[in-house]
Design an enzyme around this catalytic site. Structure first.
Site, short mmCIF file in Angstrom:
data_model
loop_
_atom_site.label_atom_id
_atom_site.label_comp_id
_atom_site.label_asym_id
_atom_site.label_seq_id
_atom_site.Cartn_x
_atom_site.Cartn_y
_atom_site.Cartn_z
N GLU A 178 0.83 -1.22 0.00
CA GLU A 178 0.00 0.00 0.00
C GLU A 178 0.86 1.27 0.00
OE1 GLU A 178 -2.79 -0.55 3.29
OE2 GLU A 178 -4.10 -1.60 1.90
N GLU B 193 -5.52 -8.35 -1.15
CA GLU B 193 -6.17 -8.25 0.17
C GLU B 193 -7.64 -8.00 -0.08
OE1 GLU B 193 -4.64 -5.44 3.00
OE2 GLU B 193 -2.55 -5.82 2.40
#
Ligand code: BGP
Length: 481
Positions: free
Chosen positions: A175, A380
């Protein structure tokens, strides 16, 4: 259902939320291991010195360091084809700048990846998943400092050399866009905490400290591109992906102002980082965006060439929820700075307030593929919920419903023509929550008997969703009921 043959079904977790044994076998300290537990109401706190009575959940994780063979066997029973994990930088270089790598750390991860292959599971490995060494923060001042690029690239090269025969698929930063979104400087471990005690989450206001964030992010872009080049030259066939927190956002109304604002929100939050990492250059809109934020990047000669030469091989993202953008002050006033913006009246939210929107995933997949034309991975996706252990059983129909809806959305995206190659659900086993440090916020198909303060047997239990996901994988996404 139309998942291609060889689709990588699996699960994901991060070293810092799973392994524990934070100081075993020569491992150094990571910033996140100085962060206390928190909750939905109280933020996690970074503490320079340990505070008696505070609990540091990432020091225990779920004792994955000693349970991994048992856990990987369970993933094998579900039929996993891929397992996304991260390597703790401080197990390989305890201080980030050590002259030699820590052999015991290398031995642990070789054993871990060999265990995966015993069950036909392909590892997908993140080099940095919020696990920065304390020394990188304290001695080098974190990613402000351009020297950290070389330390990261040396660590990456060591991993490619030591594990390249067992690991083909890599991600550099987890991220990476959190830096651009003004979220969790300490969680993402980019800057040294200013004070002896500091909340983990700062504002979600990208204008705060924009110059520092985007300069640090530039250093990470260069480091990531150099890692891609190193992987390609060290071992043929290694593939390195760009990975972001996948945000899908909608305009609150058809008011053109809302639509324009939403376009800018998606550029700043979702597209900016992969534009640089997959296309190999800063996007056209960066100039005006930086002027608006007052950012003047300091680049070195050769940086632009490095970005161009280090284009990433695939695009991966996490996806939990979608958000809504509005320009109407009245609308904004009564929503506060929710992580995902204004609540969407058309979708339900999880117990932690994250909007549940499977169609948003289909839209994000289509927009990503249209933009990059490289293979995509959803690395995810999951539902954090308060699962209950009763007579050795855990009934989690809500988790089955969540994943069913998102798998159907991915199937539709593949039918739309998107080249999606992997789905690794987040927290395939219960682990420490990143934002709150809780165990209560459970994501797994496997329950772990540990509470928010570290008490419990750490015993593993199969939830109802364990058998469900096993049949999904066995049928390659056809049997979802
Ligand atoms: C992502 C992180 C993961 C994971 C996930 C769920 O941002 O990449 O590490 O934690 O969020 O968030 P949480 O654990 O806070 O529920």
């Amino acid at each position: 259902m139309s998942f291609p043959k060889g689709f990588f079904w699996g699960g994901a977790f991060a070293a810092n939320q799973y392994e524990g044994y934070y100081d075993a076998d020569g491992k150094g300290l990571a910033i996140i291991e100085k962060v206390t537990d928190g909750s939905r109401k109280s933020p996690r706190i970074y503490t320079r010195e340990d505070v008696p009575g505070f609990y540091y959940p990432n020091r225990d994780g779920i004792h994955g360091y000693t349970h991994y063979k048992e856990d990987i066997k369970l993933f094998g029973q579900m039929g996993f084809k891929m397992l996304r994990v991260s390597i703790h930088w401080t197990r390989i270089y305890p201080n980030g700048d050590d002259k030699k790598p820590n052999q015991k750390g290398i031995d642990f991860y070789r054993s871990f990846f060999e265990e995966c292959h015993k069950y036909g599971i392909e590892p997908l490995v993140t080099l940095s998943h919020y696990e920065n060494p304390v020394t990188i923060m304290d001695k080098y001042k974190g990613w402000d400092n351009r020297e950290v690029i070389d330390l990261f690239v040396r660590y990456a090269k060591t991993c490619f050399k030591e594990f390249g025969d067992l690991v083909k698929y890599w991600l550099t930063f987890n991220e990476i866009n959190v830096l651009a979104m003004g979220v969790g400087d300490i969680m993402a471990g980019c800057f040294p905490p200013e004070k002896d005690q500091e909340p983990l989450f700062l504002s979600f206001d990208v204008t705060k400290g924009a110059q520092r964030r985007y300069q640090a992010l530039h250093h990470q872009f260069v480091a990531s591109a150099l890692a891609v080049k190193a992987a390609h030259s060290l071992k043929k066939g290694l593939m390195v992906g760009a990975m972001i927190g996948g945000g899908m956002s909608y305009p609150y109304t058809c008011n053109p102002d809302d639509v324009l604002e939403n376009l800018h929100k998606m550029e700043a939050g979702s597209w900016f980082c992969p534009d640089v990492m997959v296309r190999g250059e800063y996007p056209y809109y960066a100039k005006r965006y930086f002027e608006k934020l007052g950012v003047k990047l300091k680049k070195q000669d050769g940086d632009d060439e490095t970005l161009k030469a280090g284009k990433h091989d695939f695009f991966a993202f996490s996806y939990y929820a979608s958000g809504v953008t509005s320009t109407d002050q009245k609308v904004l006033e009564n929503t506060g700075n929710l992580l995902f913006g204004v609540p969407n009246p058309y979708i339900k939210a999880s117990d932690w307030g994250w909007g549940i929107d499977a169609t948003g995933l289909r839209i994000l997949l289509n927009e990503s593929y249209a933009r990059y034309q490289v293979p995509l991975m959803v690395v995810e996706n999951g539902l954090g919920a308060e699962d209950k252990l009763e007579d050795g059983k855990i009934h989690d129909p809500y988790r089955i419903a969540y994943h069913k809806a998102h798998i159907e959305a991915m199937s539709e995206a593949i039918e739309d023509g998107v080249d999606l190659i992997a789905y690794t659900t987040w927290g395939c086993i219960d682990i420490v929550s990143a934002s709150t440090g809780e165990m209560t916020k459970r994501y797994g198909f496997i329950y772990v008997d540990k509470d928010d303060k570290g008490n419990g047997t750490y015993k593993r239990y199969k939830k109802d969703s364990f058998a469900w996901y096993k049949q999904v994988i066995k049928s390659n996404g056809k049997k979802l009921d």
